[in-house]
Design a protein around this motif. Structure first.
Motif, PDB file in Angstrom:
ATOM      1  N   CYS A   1       0.852  -1.180   0.000  1.00  0.00           N
ATOM      2  CA  CYS A   1       0.000   0.000   0.000  1.00  0.00           C
ATOM      3  C   CYS A   1       0.905   1.253   0.000  1.00  0.00           C
ATOM      4  O   CYS A   1       1.612   1.499   0.976  1.00  0.00           O
ATOM      5  N   PRO A   2       0.893   2.011  -1.088  1.00  0.00           N
ATOM      6  CA  PRO A   2       1.879   3.088  -1.208  1.00  0.00           C
ATOM      7  C   PRO A   2       1.741   4.188  -0.150  1.00  0.00           C
ATOM      8  O   PRO A   2       2.686   4.927   0.111  1.00  0.00           O
ATOM      9  N   GLU A   3       0.557   4.263   0.482  1.00  0.00           N
ATOM     10  CA  GLU A   3       0.435   5.276   1.535  1.00  0.00           C
ATOM     11  C   GLU A   3       1.167   4.875   2.817  1.00  0.00           C
ATOM     12  O   GLU A   3       1.419   5.707   3.678  1.00  0.00           O
ATOM     13  N   GLU A   4       1.433   3.573   2.957  1.00  0.00           N
ATOM     14  CA  GLU A   4       2.162   3.117   4.139  1.00  0.00           C
ATOM     15  C   GLU A   4       3.651   3.188   3.857  1.00  0.00           C
ATOM     16  O   GLU A   4       4.111   2.665   2.846  1.00  0.00           O
ATOM     17  N   SER A   5       4.378   3.792   4.755  1.00  0.00           N
ATOM     18  CA  SER A   5       5.808   3.922   4.496  1.00  0.00           C
ATOM     19  C   SER A   5       6.620   2.850   5.215  1.00  0.00           C
ATOM     20  O   SER A   5       6.195   2.260   6.199  1.00  0.00           O
ATOM     21  N   VAL A   6       7.794   2.605   4.657  1.00  0.00           N
ATOM     22  CA  VAL A   6       8.790   1.752   5.297  1.00  0.00           C
ATOM     23  C   VAL A   6       9.870   2.686   5.832  1.00  0.00           C
ATOM     24  O   VAL A   6      10.251   3.645   5.164  1.00  0.00           O
ATOM     25  N   ARG A   7      10.320   2.419   7.042  1.00  0.00           N
ATOM     26  CA  ARG A   7      11.326   3.267   7.656  1.00  0.00           C
ATOM     27  C   ARG A   7      12.582   2.435   7.894  1.00  0.00           C
ATOM     28  O   ARG A   7      12.494   1.340   8.443  1.00  0.00           O
ATOM     29  N   VAL A   8      13.707   2.938   7.447  1.00  0.00           N
ATOM     30  CA  VAL A   8      14.968   2.213   7.617  1.00  0.00           C
ATOM     31  C   VAL A   8      15.908   3.082   8.427  1.00  0.00           C
ATOM     32  O   VAL A   8      16.091   4.259   8.126  1.00  0.00           O
ATOM     33  N   CYS A   9      16.480   2.509   9.470  1.00  0.00           N
ATOM     34  CA  CYS A   9      17.450   3.241  10.268  1.00  0.00           C
ATOM     35  C   CYS A   9      18.783   2.501  10.191  1.00  0.00           C
ATOM     36  O   CYS A   9      18.882   1.324  10.524  1.00  0.00           O
ATOM     37  N   LEU A  10      19.794   3.210   9.695  1.00  0.00           N
ATOM     38  CA  LEU A  10      21.139   2.638   9.559  1.00  0.00           C
ATOM     39  C   LEU A  10      22.013   3.231  10.647  1.00  0.00           C
ATOM     40  O   LEU A  10      22.045   4.457  10.804  1.00  0.00           O
ATOM     41  N   THR A  11      22.715   2.391  11.388  1.00  0.00           N
ATOM     42  CA  THR A  11      23.604   2.923  12.426  1.00  0.00           C
ATOM     43  C   THR A  11      24.972   2.280  12.322  1.00  0.00           C
ATOM     44  O   THR A  11      25.107   1.057  12.231  1.00  0.00           O
ATOM     45  N   LYS A  12      25.951   3.182  12.324  1.00  0.00           N
ATOM     46  CA  LYS A  12      27.353   2.794  12.217  1.00  0.00           C
ATOM     47  C   LYS A  12      27.928   2.792  13.628  1.00  0.00           C
ATOM     48  O   LYS A  12      27.938   3.815  14.297  1.00  0.00           O
ATOM     49  N   HIS A  13      28.359   1.629  14.112  1.00  0.00           N
ATOM     50  CA  HIS A  13      29.079   1.561  15.390  1.00  0.00           C
ATOM     51  C   HIS A  13      30.538   1.261  15.059  1.00  0.00           C
ATOM     52  O   HIS A  13      30.835   0.824  13.938  1.00  0.00           O
ATOM     53  N   PRO A  14      31.447   1.472  16.026  1.00  0.00           N
ATOM     54  CA  PRO A  14      32.856   1.194  15.703  1.00  0.00           C
ATOM     55  C   PRO A  14      33.068  -0.238  15.216  1.00  0.00           C
ATOM     56  O   PRO A  14      33.910  -0.489  14.368  1.00  0.00           O
ATOM     57  N   ASP A  15      32.284  -1.176  15.746  1.00  0.00           N
ATOM     58  CA  ASP A  15      32.530  -2.584  15.416  1.00  0.00           C
ATOM     59  C   ASP A  15      31.483  -3.203  14.504  1.00  0.00           C
ATOM     60  O   ASP A  15      31.612  -4.352  14.108  1.00  0.00           O
ATOM     61  N   ARG A  16      30.404  -2.442  14.190  1.00  0.00           N
ATOM     62  CA  ARG A  16      29.344  -3.091  13.403  1.00  0.00           C
ATOM     63  C   ARG A  16      28.358  -2.103  12.785  1.00  0.00           C
ATOM     64  O   ARG A  16      28.274  -0.945  13.202  1.00  0.00           O
ATOM     65  N   LEU A  17      27.636  -2.622  11.820  1.00  0.00           N
ATOM     66  CA  LEU A  17      26.529  -1.897  11.200  1.00  0.00           C
ATOM     67  C   LEU A  17      25.234  -2.485  11.744  1.00  0.00           C
ATOM     68  O   LEU A  17      25.102  -3.706  11.835  1.00  0.00           O
ATOM     69  N   VAL A  18      24.297  -1.619  12.095  1.00  0.00           N
ATOM     70  CA  VAL A  18      22.965  -2.084  12.509  1.00  0.00           C
ATOM     71  C   VAL A  18      21.929  -1.510  11.547  1.00  0.00           C
ATOM     72  O   VAL A  18      21.940  -0.311  11.260  1.00  0.00           O
ATOM     73  N   ILE A  19      21.089  -2.372  11.022  1.00  0.00           N
ATOM     74  CA  ILE A  19      20.008  -1.953  10.115  1.00  0.00           C
ATOM     75  C   ILE A  19      18.684  -2.289  10.789  1.00  0.00           C
ATOM     76  O   ILE A  19      18.471  -3.443  11.192  1.00  0.00           O
TER      77      ILE A  19
END
Ligand SMILES: Nc1ncnc2c1ncn2[C@@H]1O[C@H](COP(=O)(O)OP(=O)(O)O)[C@@H](O)[C@H]1O
Ligand SMILES: Nc1ncnc2c1ncn2[C@@H]1O[C@H](COP(=O)(O)OP(=O)(O)O)[C@@H](O)[C@H]1O
Lengths: 149, 114, 149, 114
Positions: free
Chosen positions: A63-81
């Protein structure tokens, strides 16, 4: 939870496949200065596309009115999505214990979660109240020797 | 996704262009495969060099095409598979199913004697 | 305010110059299916970079913990860009009436707002309570003839 | 931003690489220009073909370099200006200030007889 050394980018987009390459581009650019080799970057790219596909298809029912939200976080030892949808969720505890065989040639679908689990260092689901499913994917930065940073 | 069809020595080469991501792509490819089978054309090569975006459903689309063709006495082989597709095939062990080629002539020739 | 035909992407990033090309990429990808010619797309790209530079420099004082939020919205007839910072704002009413001469060769800075005003169809500022400045930029889609859509 | 310096027929060619966006770039370029003036080198060409990101402050950096060099009897000319830089120069009317070239030989030769 909040890490002073962590750096985040958040992106929110309508539930349409055409935005998947934008997400992939943003993620590729975001991890550009992290110490991932080509293979790891590739696994991140495949996994973020799987997570977003699930959010827009199963969570938001395209449903195009519903959005998907992505949060990317860079830590010294890892990536969190983290990927959030607005759906009703599913029985992920059961599913994670009964992931179907991805090599079954009679199935069109059902390989996304398997792939994310194998390509990332961790995968977990949460049901966020009044929102929907949140998928969290983590990828560790490995030093040359194969050791985790 | 768009698919262009060409024929070489009785082998059909399907040239994929664009995203291979599921949704309408699955129906489209199934129809293409069914039409080929109706026409008695069962030896198929999928040229994936023009696929710039893929996900697991895209790979699923290929595997159901493979299954349908095999059931009808044919085969589906892959040509110019990107690193991304290769990784997905590998982790799902579908690499054991598909014959992959880098060169169109070799892909077409591999059907000889079948 | 909310338009059923409108489609939005939101992106939020730390106040660091290195994210400006990510924003430019996202915006370029977002407007890709809008009917902007090469020159108009170029003007959008220059303007969004100016707006984000101001938000991160003047609004957030380059403090990486403060994020800049960009909201891109596609309408049938135009693109709307909103850029939010966390700053204290400035006297934009006065400034807009006294935009300095951009051709002054003795000045290093002070050309951003002039450029945005000239490259976009509209530019306005708001002070958002408990947040900071919001800059809104609009670019109309012009048909071949030069008429607005 | 990085700047590489080369000299041709008494003309300094500064080859810019990367972002030209203000912040530390302004100080860096001012220092480069001041050192050139101290060494008596005042005929300068800025090769901008390697500048992939620019904003109005980046253009401001160039204009202050120009002003400083002119004050000291020199000049700053631009080489291989991208569409983006050109648009910024045009809308701010700074295009009337800068001589721009597409070809390094021509840019260097333009100082002859000065
Ligand atoms: N975000 C989600 N919201 C609701 N259900 C989901 C979500 N993600 C996954 N699922 C469920 O898990 C199943 C398996 O997902 P996956 O392994 O990615 O394969 P596929 O998406 O191809 O079905 C989906 O068919 C769906 O039922
Ligand atoms: N988001 C903002 N928050 C606070 N002040 C701002 C903001 N945007 C612009 N300004 C003020 O307006 C002035 C002019 O901005 P601009 O024309 O972009 O030139 P420059 O950024 O090079 O100074 C700035 O110097 C600053 O004082």
């Amino acid at each position: 939870m909040r890490d002073i050394m962590a750096e985040s980018v958040i992106i929110e987009f309508p539930s349409d496949y055409k935005y998947l390459n934008m997400i992939d581009m943003v993620c590729g650019e975001f991890i550009n200065d992290m110490d991932f080799d080509h293979e790891a970057a590739n696994e991140v790219s495949i996994s973020i596309i799987e997570a977003c596909t699930n959010a827009l298809e199963h969570g938001n029912k395209c449903c195009p009115e519903e959005s998907v939200r992505v949060c990317l976080t860079k830590h010294p030892d890892r990536l969190v999505i983290e990927v959030f949808d607005h759906g009703e969720g599913f029985d992920f505890k059961y599913y994670l214990k009964h992931i179907p065989d991805p090599s079954d040639i009679h199935k069109l679908r059902g390989r996304g979660i398997f792939i994310m689990k194998h390509m990332m260092d961790s995968l977990y689901f949460d049901m966020v109240p009044e929102r929907g499913i949140k998928v969290t994917l983590e990828k560790m930065i490995r030093k040359q020797s194969g050791e985790v940073a | 996704m768009r698919i262009q069809t060409k024929e070489r020595n009785g082998v059909i080469v399907l040239v994929f262009q664009g995203k291979l991501m599921g949704g309408p792509d699955a129906d489209y490819f199934r129809d293409v495969v069914h039409k080929l089978i109706e026409q008695g054309k069962r030896r198929v090569v999928a040229d994936l060099s023009g696929v710039n975006w893929i996900n697991s459903t895209g790979v699923g689309i290929l595997i159901t095409g493979y299954t349908t063709l095999r059931k009808n006495g044919g085969d589906l082989k892959l040509l110019r598979v990107s690193t991304k597709i290769r990784s997905i095939l590998y982790v799902t062990k579908l690499n054991l199913i598909f014959e992959c080629f880098e060169n169109e002539d070799e892909a077409v020739a591999s059907f000889e004697g079948d």
